[in-house]
Design a protein around this motif. Sequence first.
Motif, PDB file in Angstrom:
ATOM      1  N   VAL A 241       3.486  -4.251 -14.529  1.00  0.00           N
ATOM      2  CA  VAL A 241       3.737  -5.177 -13.418  1.00  0.00           C
ATOM      3  C   VAL A 241       5.057  -4.833 -12.734  1.00  0.00           C
ATOM      4  O   VAL A 241       5.147  -4.769 -11.496  1.00  0.00           O
ATOM      5  N   SER A 242       6.091  -4.601 -13.526  1.00  0.00           N
ATOM      6  CA  SER A 242       7.398  -4.265 -12.965  1.00  0.00           C
ATOM      7  C   SER A 242       7.349  -2.949 -12.199  1.00  0.00           C
ATOM      8  O   SER A 242       7.955  -2.816 -11.124  1.00  0.00           O
ATOM      9  N   GLY A 243       6.630  -1.961 -12.763  1.00  0.00           N
ATOM     10  CA  GLY A 243       6.541  -0.659 -12.100  1.00  0.00           C
ATOM     11  C   GLY A 243       5.818  -0.734 -10.773  1.00  0.00           C
ATOM     12  O   GLY A 243       6.258  -0.144  -9.774  1.00  0.00           O
ATOM     13  N   ILE A 244       4.705  -1.467 -10.727  1.00  0.00           N
ATOM     14  CA  ILE A 244       3.939  -1.579  -9.481  1.00  0.00           C
ATOM     15  C   ILE A 244       4.720  -2.358  -8.433  1.00  0.00           C
ATOM     16  O   ILE A 244       4.807  -1.956  -7.267  1.00  0.00           O
ATOM     17  N   GLN A 245       5.312  -3.474  -8.848  1.00  0.00           N
ATOM     18  CA  GLN A 245       6.052  -4.294  -7.888  1.00  0.00           C
ATOM     19  C   GLN A 245       7.362  -3.641  -7.455  1.00  0.00           C
ATOM     20  O   GLN A 245       7.943  -4.038  -6.441  1.00  0.00           O
ATOM     21  N   GLY A 246       7.820  -2.656  -8.212  1.00  0.00           N
ATOM     22  CA  GLY A 246       9.059  -1.970  -7.857  1.00  0.00           C
ATOM     23  C   GLY A 246       8.864  -0.751  -6.978  1.00  0.00           C
ATOM     24  O   GLY A 246       9.836  -0.052  -6.657  1.00  0.00           O
ATOM     25  N   VAL A 247       7.614  -0.467  -6.569  1.00  0.00           N
ATOM     26  CA  VAL A 247       7.363   0.677  -5.684  1.00  0.00           C
ATOM     27  C   VAL A 247       8.039   0.442  -4.335  1.00  0.00           C
ATOM     28  O   VAL A 247       7.929  -0.654  -3.754  1.00  0.00           O
ATOM     29  N   ASP A 248       8.732   1.439  -3.852  1.00  0.00           N
ATOM     30  CA  ASP A 248       9.458   1.339  -2.586  1.00  0.00           C
ATOM     31  C   ASP A 248       8.480   1.048  -1.444  1.00  0.00           C
ATOM     32  O   ASP A 248       7.496   1.771  -1.247  1.00  0.00           O
ATOM     33  N   ARG A 249       8.764  -0.004  -0.706  1.00  0.00           N
ATOM     34  CA  ARG A 249       7.887  -0.389   0.406  1.00  0.00           C
ATOM     35  C   ARG A 249       7.808   0.727   1.460  1.00  0.00           C
ATOM     36  O   ARG A 249       6.778   0.870   2.153  1.00  0.00           O
ATOM     37  N   LYS A 250       8.863   1.527   1.591  1.00  0.00           N
ATOM     38  CA  LYS A 250       8.840   2.612   2.575  1.00  0.00           C
ATOM     39  C   LYS A 250       7.750   3.628   2.245  1.00  0.00           C
ATOM     40  O   LYS A 250       7.142   4.224   3.142  1.00  0.00           O
ATOM     41  N   LEU A 251       7.497   3.841   0.941  1.00  0.00           N
ATOM     42  CA  LEU A 251       6.430   4.764   0.553  1.00  0.00           C
ATOM     43  C   LEU A 251       5.066   4.221   0.971  1.00  0.00           C
ATOM     44  O   LEU A 251       4.187   4.974   1.405  1.00  0.00           O
ATOM     45  N   ILE A 252       4.878   2.916   0.830  1.00  0.00           N
ATOM     46  CA  ILE A 252       3.628   2.296   1.260  1.00  0.00           C
ATOM     47  C   ILE A 252       3.459   2.458   2.768  1.00  0.00           C
ATOM     48  O   ILE A 252       2.351   2.736   3.268  1.00  0.00           O
ATOM     49  N   GLU A 253       4.546   2.299   3.516  1.00  0.00           N
ATOM     50  CA  GLU A 253       4.487   2.451   4.968  1.00  0.00           C
ATOM     51  C   GLU A 253       4.119   3.882   5.352  1.00  0.00           C
ATOM     52  O   GLU A 253       3.375   4.110   6.320  1.00  0.00           O
ATOM     53  N   VAL A 254       4.629   4.844   4.610  1.00  0.00           N
ATOM     54  CA  VAL A 254       4.271   6.244   4.863  1.00  0.00           C
ATOM     55  C   VAL A 254       2.773   6.444   4.666  1.00  0.00           C
ATOM     56  O   VAL A 254       2.104   7.142   5.446  1.00  0.00           O
ATOM     57  N   GLY A 255       2.218   5.819   3.614  1.00  0.00           N
ATOM     58  CA  GLY A 255       0.786   5.910   3.378  1.00  0.00           C
ATOM     59  C   GLY A 255      -0.015   5.320   4.529  1.00  0.00           C
ATOM     60  O   GLY A 255      -1.063   5.854   4.913  1.00  0.00           O
ATOM     61  N   LYS A 256       0.467   4.230   5.091  1.00  0.00           N
ATOM     62  CA  LYS A 256      -0.224   3.618   6.230  1.00  0.00           C
ATOM     63  C   LYS A 256      -0.169   4.527   7.448  1.00  0.00           C
ATOM     64  O   LYS A 256      -1.133   4.616   8.228  1.00  0.00           O
ATOM     65  N   ILE A 257       0.968   5.204   7.623  1.00  0.00           N
ATOM     66  CA  ILE A 257       1.098   6.125   8.752  1.00  0.00           C
ATOM     67  C   ILE A 257       0.055   7.238   8.658  1.00  0.00           C
ATOM     68  O   ILE A 257      -0.533   7.655   9.668  1.00  0.00           O
ATOM     69  N   TYR A 258      -0.174   7.726   7.443  1.00  0.00           N
ATOM     70  CA  TYR A 258      -1.161   8.789   7.234  1.00  0.00           C
ATOM     71  C   TYR A 258      -2.571   8.247   7.023  1.00  0.00           C
ATOM     72  O   TYR A 258      -3.466   8.981   6.618  1.00  0.00           O
TER      73      TYR A 258
END
Length: 279
Positions: free
Chosen positions: A163-180
């Motif tokens: 839970v801590s690992g998933i919730q600690g993922v940098d939001r900027k990385l998620i945004e990069v995924g959305k861009i692609y």
Amino acid sequence: MTVKIDENELLEAKEKSVKVGAELKKVRGFALGFIIPVVLLVVWEAAVRFNLLDAYVFPAPTTILQKIIELAKEGTLWGHVGITFFRVLIGFLAGTVAAVVLGSVVGYFKWFEQLMDPLIQAFRSIPSLAWVPLFILWMGIGEASKVMLIAVGVFFPIYLNIVSGIQGVDRKLIEVGKIYHFTPLQTVRRIIFPASLPSFLVGLRSGVGLGWMFVVAAELMGASQGLGYLLVLGQNTYSPELIIASIILFAIIGKTTDYLLKSLEARALKWQDNLQNQL
């Protein structure tokens, strides 16, 4: 006269030197880990030999080693070690599967965390021995109750780290995924999983450590085999050497499993540019 130097040979020599250096570091680290245990054993043995410690209460390390060898010659040692290891393995796998499934959903979906996490945290506060009478009532004193108790102990540290690992993922990385234009599955596989992997592996190491702790409580539930059973047998027969021998076996086997998981962690996280990989 000019000497031509083959670039491939230079690269091969450099790679060999790097490998040799890495192996030397491993050997040095392995040797350093033995210094304190060896010193403690020597001091312990000397204290018993010079009557600074009561040999009946604190048997010398050589006496404990003789007891372990005696159990091995009798053929009972491997049976006790084997059944304890089997219980920890099955409980560890069961607890890990449950923690991965539930922890992934709780970590990914905020509404599910709000629904389930308070209950799980309440269960986490319950002492391990409090589950013993309930599991005996539900499943008897057979293997099922022992494995279940170990699984409960393994579950919580792995769950918390996932839970801590998933919730600690940098939001900027998620945004990069959305861009692609990553799909949700691609986002999980290519961003969330690698980013949360370090926490998950730490949780596995914590979980296996608690598994070895919980197996003692599990084997107090009417077991006729196992290292926990040897602890009780040593207490009932006033054999401190048997008790300490069982404790040392727990320490050796537990350390071995932790070392294997640590090696897995080092291999799985080689891609990280961190201090550990630079040493």
